[in-house]
Scaffold this active site. Structure first.
Site, PDB file in Angstrom:
ATOM      1  N   HIS A 131      -8.184   1.477   1.426  1.00 55.44           N
ATOM      2  CA  HIS A 131      -8.132   1.167   3.118  1.00 55.44           C
ATOM      3  C   HIS A 131      -9.089   2.242   3.848  1.00 55.44           C
ATOM      4  O   HIS A 131      -8.566   2.954   4.495  1.00 55.44           O
ATOM      5  CB  HIS A 131      -6.833   1.445   3.194  1.00 55.44           C
ATOM      6  N   GLU A 167       0.871  -1.274   0.072  1.00 57.77           N
ATOM      7  CA  GLU A 167       0.068   0.147   0.006  1.00 57.77           C
ATOM      8  C   GLU A 167       0.845   1.306   0.019  1.00 57.77           C
ATOM      9  O   GLU A 167       1.950   1.455   0.651  1.00 57.77           O
ATOM     10  CB  GLU A 167      -0.965   0.114   1.266  1.00 57.77           C
TER      11      GLU A 167
END
Length: 525
Positions: A278, A260
């Site tokens: 997220h 990420e």
């Protein structure tokens, strides 16, 4: 006056609380790592979310730093061992965004069931493909929870309200807790075979990494839909894409990824795949909650020494801390050992103290034991929330003080109860400071604790130690210390080794094959 730096965007409630408590607070967001390192030495506290990386280098530059407060659950962006070594307390807010994350999982389940993203894109493109998007109902479908803790239990409650059947796999889920939740406790293989939808609600640990591996995904029901709002790394993303491409997996929705920010995942563009960046904890309510909690916790610590939701120390008053810290270090190590060695479902934990330990506040000692026992299953457990998590899972916790005379000036014993019986470990302090293991599973030993240890149960027969040493030496693993204990000559024996290198899986298998070996386990302390 203590000084706190807020280095990530946070609800205005946080600085308001700091100022109201008499703490100087500065909000400086978007700093580069070099810019942050240049000023961090001026602050006593650092309040962050997920953007700031509290690395070992940053902590080394933070000469006055006393506490790092993470507004949220995960502390992947904090080097907790480095903080501990520097005497910096690391706090999080483990329950502030549970509802928000659970609701996001439910939202993604609806989106998969009714193909909402694809239908929206098609409609806004002017196609009106009504017959293309034939979704499925959630009613009467089976939802499989991997992880039935705080967030998982909220998802279960919402799913039951949708008239779904809920099954759950969780090593800590007791039959009594499952009944209270209204779910059926199953094995992982049973869950994979029965679930129409699977949601994950477990931390990323050695035991949960790739829990949905290619092999596990192959065992799932054809057409299964999978949702992950927990941690990247729980699912083998390549295997997930292969399952979607083949049609075996009916759909998948990920809010978290191995890497990420995920800007180039091979899953992107795959039919049946939905992704969000997220967002599990990203609601106004959740962000306000975690901001308020982290500010209050940090202010308490900086002004009074109070500790709440710390990952690297328990709740302590300033008066008790110096006396209790060595005992809590011993207690946590005993819990770590028994937690890693016990494979059956733990239904009870008993903490017994004797000698000098019996004169102390036992609660922090018990909290340290529970944190150690459950560390193998949760990366958010700490000495503060461990007792709560034990109660949530109906693990009975007993504390016993003994005034009797003991062979040691002080002693802590930890006993776990499982369906297979009870097993215990015990330890003492040398010089009132240094933890030492003195008994394991009823066998007397005298062993120091080390970061990496090898635990072996074997038959006490000549030649074994030589064969073991040769096996480890050929694998390039150096022995640091060597401790033996046995029930009697020729009977069952226990061997504890500290080693200087990580122990590969293949080496464990090689040790298992040595004549007389009954059990082998690599321990991380």
């Amino acid at each position: 006056m203590p000084k706190v730096l807020i280095s990530d965007k946070m609800s205005p409630k946080a600085p308001e609380i700091f100022r109201a408590r008499g703490i100087e607070v500065h909000e400086k967001t978007g700093l580069s790592k070099d810019e942050l390192a240049a000023i961090i030495g001026d602050y006593d506290g650092l309040a962050i979310r997920s953007s700031t990386k509290a690395t070992a280098a940053l902590i080394a530059a933070a000469k006055n730093l006393k506490v790092i407060g993470r507004a949220g659950i995960g502390v992947d962006n904090v080097d907790v061992p480095a903080a501990s070594a520097a005497g910096v307390v690391v706090m999080n807010t483990p329950f502030g965004n549970s509802i928000t994350t659970a609701e996001h999982a439910i939202a993604l389940m609806f989106a998969l069931a009714r193909q909402l993203p694809e239908a929206d894109a098609s409609t806004q493109a002017g196609k009106w493909e009504k017959n293309r998007f034939m979704g499925v109902e959630l009613t009467a479908k089976t939802l499989g929870l991997i992880g039935a803790g705080n967030i998982g239990s909220i998802v279960a409650d919402r799913a039951l309200g949708l008239k779904m059947k809920v099954i759950a796999y969780d090593p800590f889920l007791t039959p009594e807790r499952a009944k209270d939740m209204g779910v059926e406790k199953v094995t992982l293989d049973d869950l994979l075979a029965k679930a129409d939808f699977i949601t994950l609600h477990t931390p990323l640990t050695d035991s949960t990494r790739n829990i949905l591996s290619a092999e596990a995904l192959a065992k799932t029901k054809k057409g299964v839909r999978i949702i992950n709002c927990a941690r990247g790394g729980l699912i083998d993303e390549a295997a997930l894409k292969a399952g979607l491409d083949s049609g075996h997996i009916g759909g998948a929705a990920l809010d978290v990824f191995v890497e990420e920010p995920a800007t180039a995942s091979p899953l992107f563009g795959t039919p049946g795949f939905i992704s969000t960046p997220h967002l599990g904890a990203s609601t106004d309510e959740a962000q306000v909650n975690v901001a308020i909690q982290v500010a209050e916790q940090m202010a308490d610590f900086l002004l009074t020494g109070g500790v709440t939701n710390a990952l690297n120390m328990p709740s302590l008053s300033a008066e008790d801390a110096p006396k209790l810290r060595p005992y809590m270090a011993l207690a946590e190590k005993l819990g770590l050992i028994v937690g890693q060695l016990e494979t059956a479902e733990i239904r009870g934990v008993k903490v017994e103290v004797e000698g000098a330990a019996a004169q102390l506040n036992i609660k922090p000692i018990t909290g340290a034991v529970l944190a150690g026992v459950m560390r193998s299953f949760s990366d958010t457990v700490n000495m503060v929330n461990a007792p709560f998590l034990a109660r949530e899972r109906n693990i009975e916790v007993a504390e016993v003080r003994h005034e009797r005379d003991t062979d040691y000036q002080t002693l802590v014993r930890v006993t776990v109860r499982t369906p297979e019986g009870e097993r215990s470990v015990a330890g003492t302090l040398l010089g009132s400071q240094f933890p030492r293991l003195v008994e394991i599973f009823g066998i007397k030993v005298e062993a120091d604790f080390s970061e990496r240890m090898l635990f072996i149960i074997n038959e006490d027969k000549p030649g074994f130690i030589g064969r073991l040493g040769t096996t480890l030496g050929e694998a390039g693993v150096n022995i640091g210390t060597f401790h033996l204990g046995r029930r009697g000559a020729g009977a069952e024996a226990i061997l504890l080794l500290s080693v200087d290198q990580p122990i590969p899986e293949q080496l464990l298998w090689n040790v298992c094959r040595l004549p007389g070996v009954k059990t082998v386990k690599a321990l991380k302390l």
